[in-house]
Design an enzyme around this catalytic site. Sequence first.
Site, mmCIF file in Angstrom:
data_model
loop_
_atom_site.group_PDB
_atom_site.id
_atom_site.type_symbol
_atom_site.label_atom_id
_atom_site.label_comp_id
_atom_site.label_asym_id
_atom_site.label_seq_id
_atom_site.Cartn_x
_atom_site.Cartn_y
_atom_site.Cartn_z
ATOM 1 N N CYS A 170 0.783 -1.217 0.215
ATOM 2 C CA CYS A 170 0.122 0.077 0.193
ATOM 3 C C CYS A 170 0.825 1.335 -0.023
ATOM 4 O O CYS A 170 1.992 1.053 0.452
ATOM 5 C CB CYS A 170 -0.860 -0.164 1.316
ATOM 6 S SG CYS A 170 -1.894 1.434 1.460
ATOM 7 N N HIS A 171 0.518 2.284 -0.586
ATOM 8 C CA HIS A 171 1.114 3.582 -0.728
ATOM 9 C C HIS A 171 1.321 4.342 0.577
ATOM 10 O O HIS A 171 2.173 5.376 0.723
ATOM 11 C CB HIS A 171 0.371 4.555 -1.541
ATOM 12 C CG HIS A 171 0.862 4.006 -3.218
ATOM 13 N ND1 HIS A 171 1.814 4.701 -3.720
ATOM 14 C CD2 HIS A 171 -0.052 3.414 -4.128
ATOM 15 C CE1 HIS A 171 1.822 4.323 -5.129
ATOM 16 N NE2 HIS A 171 0.876 3.286 -5.227
ATOM 17 N N HIS A 200 -4.136 0.872 6.801
ATOM 18 C CA HIS A 200 -4.783 2.320 6.795
ATOM 19 C C HIS A 200 -5.012 2.744 8.308
ATOM 20 O O HIS A 200 -5.781 3.635 8.521
ATOM 21 C CB HIS A 200 -6.235 2.084 6.221
ATOM 22 C CG HIS A 200 -6.308 1.943 4.616
ATOM 23 N ND1 HIS A 200 -7.360 1.628 3.898
ATOM 24 C CD2 HIS A 200 -4.987 1.937 3.760
ATOM 25 C CE1 HIS A 200 -6.722 1.546 2.624
ATOM 26 N NE2 HIS A 200 -5.748 1.947 2.510
ATOM 27 N N ARG A 267 -15.402 21.324 9.998
ATOM 28 C CA ARG A 267 -14.340 22.046 10.312
ATOM 29 C C ARG A 267 -13.010 21.532 9.769
ATOM 30 O O ARG A 267 -12.010 22.010 9.697
ATOM 31 C CB ARG A 267 -14.172 21.998 11.865
ATOM 32 C CG ARG A 267 -13.158 22.793 12.837
ATOM 33 C CD ARG A 267 -13.133 22.583 14.196
ATOM 34 N NE ARG A 267 -12.903 21.104 14.545
ATOM 35 C CZ ARG A 267 -11.728 20.756 15.036
ATOM 36 N NH1 ARG A 267 -10.723 21.508 14.928
ATOM 37 N NH2 ARG A 267 -11.747 19.682 15.628
#
Length: 432
Positions: A170-171, A200, A267
């Site tokens: 994964c990057h 992740h 926000r």
Amino acid sequence: MARIVFVGAGNVELVRRVLSDLFLASSLRGRLEVVLHDDDPAHLATAEALVRALDAEAGSAAVVTACPDRRRALDSADFVISYVDRGGFTASLRDFEIPRRYGLRQTIGDTIGVGGIFRGLRAIPFFVELGREMAELCPDAWLLSCSDPMAMIGWAVEEATTFERFAGVCHAVCDTHAYLADLVGRDLDEVTFLSAGLNHQSFVLRFEAGGRSLYPELDALLAADPDLGRHVRTEMYRRFGHFPTQSSEHAAEYVPWFMRHAEETERLGVQMEEYLRRLGQDMHAYEETRRALSAGRPQLIRWQHQEPAAAAILATLTGREKEVYVNVRNRGLIGNLPEDCCVEVPATVDATGIHPRPVGDLPIQLVALHRTFLNVVELTVRAVLDGDRRHVHHAAMLDPNTAATLPLPAIEAMCDELIDAHGELLPEAIRR
């Protein structure tokens, strides 16, 4: 000659990134056999045209074959690079539209959360079958999986097959390292990093130069620039003490504190249903590739951070040692996470293969986050491997964002509606 097989070659951008790195390596000229497999004949034809164009442009003298038969493609492979999204855009659209009607908001939906659960239910049976085929046809090959949900897929392949050379790539980690180095004004090779955790949801444990931590410099930057701090990942960093390796859009939906609060997502700039926009971009990129091929335009990518799958293959074939972050079965690599789960850690890759490095124990506050994440992962894996529909409900009930948003009856009803909507994309035992 090294036999590199792409399963899911219709993802032409992944094919382009990996093969640009490999074809431009002069030491591999004439040493590569590239075999392309995809269930969609049109996508397979596009992938073949792209690879032949890349080969001609780079002068790499590769042997290129398009193979509709997956077993024949896998036979005697040295490396298998997989990207598979069962159900494609239509299935992903259902993963967002149905929960939205229940009041559940998502951003990416590919890892945990309801979207991640149902993506896992679709993906796990495919990868278990792929792992069994590789155990039979190419047991010494490496399966370099680029597919999500990576933590679920890796756990299931290791548990349900005899195939042992799974490595998810994964990057996120390498991209975060590059981002942080740039933020503090250092070249990447000046900075020492160590990150680990779950795909992740890994965290930067060491961020140093010259033997001292660069976190104080990051703190000063955040204090001086309020806009820099208005992101989910910086909110997580401030409170948990280590910078997350995943983007704010991903990180927001793995915890209970953001997605149900519209004022917080506004926000912090969290984009709702971001994944659908990205899928649209991917479809546009595919069509642009077809047009570029027809026009004879150049296809090689010459300037990029090295693709992790390509980095692993290059290090193995050339013997030039390289650090690559991989997702593999834990087996004590992270001491205070379960042995069976799939963890993200650095690995040393050389001519003898991929060697994950032990990290030791993680800070207890990070482990607490990981345990919550793993509840959803393990229950989804168990739903598929045990054929137990109830565990689909359990996974969603224990998912942080879902649990913070919906009552139990709504969660169960939503899951049942999704099961019915996905139909034959899901295992039969879960559909019953």
